[in-house]
Design a protein around this motif. Structure first.
Motif, short mmCIF file in Angstrom:
data_model
loop_
_atom_site.label_atom_id
_atom_site.label_comp_id
_atom_site.label_asym_id
_atom_site.label_seq_id
_atom_site.Cartn_x
_atom_site.Cartn_y
_atom_site.Cartn_z
N GLY A 1 0.74 -1.35 -0.09
CA GLY A 1 0.00 -0.04 -0.06
C GLY A 1 0.95 1.23 -0.09
O GLY A 1 0.36 2.31 -0.40
N LEU A 2 2.11 1.30 0.93
CA LEU A 2 2.88 2.36 0.80
C LEU A 2 3.68 2.58 -0.63
O LEU A 2 3.69 3.89 -0.85
N ARG A 3 3.75 1.61 -1.36
CA ARG A 3 4.32 1.61 -2.68
C ARG A 3 3.35 1.84 -3.93
O ARG A 3 3.56 2.34 -4.86
N ARG B 1 13.30 7.87 -0.61
CA ARG B 1 14.42 7.17 -1.22
C ARG B 1 16.00 7.15 -0.81
O ARG B 1 16.67 6.14 -0.80
N PHE B 2 16.08 8.16 0.00
CA PHE B 2 17.63 8.49 0.30
C PHE B 2 17.39 8.67 1.93
O PHE B 2 16.78 9.78 2.34
N SER B 3 18.41 7.93 2.51
CA SER B 3 18.13 8.40 4.15
C SER B 3 19.19 9.37 4.61
O SER B 3 20.23 9.62 3.86
N ASP B 4 19.23 9.62 5.62
CA ASP B 4 20.00 10.60 6.48
C ASP B 4 21.45 10.17 6.41
O ASP B 4 22.30 10.77 6.60
N SER B 5 21.47 8.82 6.59
CA SER B 5 22.72 7.85 7.20
C SER B 5 23.24 7.60 5.73
O SER B 5 24.10 6.64 5.88
N ALA C 1 10.42 -6.67 -0.30
CA ALA C 1 10.68 -6.45 1.05
C ALA C 1 11.32 -4.76 1.06
O ALA C 1 11.43 -4.05 0.10
N MET C 2 11.31 -4.34 2.19
CA MET C 2 11.55 -2.73 2.44
C MET C 2 12.49 -2.60 3.49
O MET C 2 12.45 -3.22 4.77
N MET C 3 13.61 -1.87 3.34
CA MET C 3 14.69 -1.54 4.34
C MET C 3 14.20 -0.66 5.40
O MET C 3 13.53 0.38 4.88
N GLY D 1 11.84 2.97 -2.35
CA GLY D 1 11.57 3.60 -0.93
C GLY D 1 12.05 2.68 0.07
O GLY D 1 12.16 1.43 0.08
N LEU D 2 12.47 3.43 1.10
CA LEU D 2 12.93 2.84 2.25
C LEU D 2 12.20 3.45 3.41
O LEU D 2 11.70 4.67 3.46
#
Length: 255
Positions: free
Chosen positions: A76-78, A180-184, A137-139, A191-192
């Motif tokens: 649902g999120l994607r 799509r891009f994390s702060d770390s 799967a999602m990270m 997407g993550l």
């Protein structure tokens, strides 16, 4: 008169005799019935094809029915990924529910070797406990912030706060930002989730074990960190105000 010996080869004589006899012999031979090419009968083979895969079988509902937090599934999120990514990039938090498929564990480094540092802590969630592979799967990233052993003051600051602990095969309700891009430094095309908090039983022994939101200790958004930052800012503002008043008073006394 003496006759000469014939020098005609025997093979030539045999050939001439065969030529004379052959026409009569052909007249007595039976005619061979002429037939066309016969069709080859193929065996009756039944071909059984495998059942067509049901692509809807792997799909979860957009949101989990009856969930009090209105938690999304990963599917649902994607589903409307561009809209959800815009919300995440703007800092909006969403809630996702999923089963932990895999938890990253950094490789061990032998004592006598120099090894590259491991990746930041992260884990993978799925819409189904039987889901294999990383296609659906999602990270989930930034759920744990290790404190060095030598930093005893920081360790003492967080020793009473519960850690974020997840186990493979268990389902969790997680709040975070879909990006799509994390702060770390992590990135994923589909997407993550940048971890904010998750629901777990209240660790307070005096509680009834109700589910509460638990945040990663030593994170910038932990309520304790936020309270400390606000207290420091208030203290700094009070000091600056006091210094400004003293300066104003000094200027007024000098006139």
């Amino acid at each position: 008169m003496k006759l000469r010996n014939s020098s005609v080869p025997v093979t030539l004589v045999a050939t001439l005799v065969a030529a004379v006899v052959a026409p009569g012999a052909l007249g007595c031979a039976e005619k061979v019935e002429e037939t066309g090419p016969q069709e080859e009968e193929l065996p009756n083979i039944t071909v059984e094809l495998p059942t067509a895969p049901d692509f809807n079988e792997a799909r979860a509902p957009v949101k989990w029915e009856g969930d009090p937090d209105g938690a999304y599934s990963i599917f649902g999120l994607r589903k409307d990924i561009d809209d959800r990514l815009k919300e995440g990039e703007s800092g909006e938090k969403i809630v996702v529910k999923g089963w932990v498929q895999e938890i990253y564990v950094p490789p061990e480094c032998p004592e006598d070797q120099l090894c590259p540092p491991g990746k930041q802590p992260h884990f993978w969630i799925t819409d189904s406990p039987e889901e294999k592979g990383k296609k659906r799967a999602m990270m989930v990233v930034n759920y744990h912030f290790p404190i060095p052993e030598w930093d005893e003051d920081t360790q003492a600051m967080w020793e009473d706060q519960p850690l974020v602990v997840v186990e493979v095969g268990k389902q969790y309700t997680i709040k975070g930002e879909f990006k799509r891009f994390s702060d770390s430094g992590f990135a994923h095309d589909n997407g993550l989730l940048e971890f904010h908090s998750y629901k777990a039983p209240n660790p307070d022994p005096d509680s009834s074990g109700e589910l509460i939101w638990i945040y990663p200790p030593n994170s910038d958004w932990h309520p304790q960190t936020v309270a400390m930052t606000e207290a420091q800012n208030a203290e700094m503002q009070a000091r600056m105000q006091k210094e400004a008043e003293a300066l104003q008073k000094k200027k007024g006394g000098g006139e």
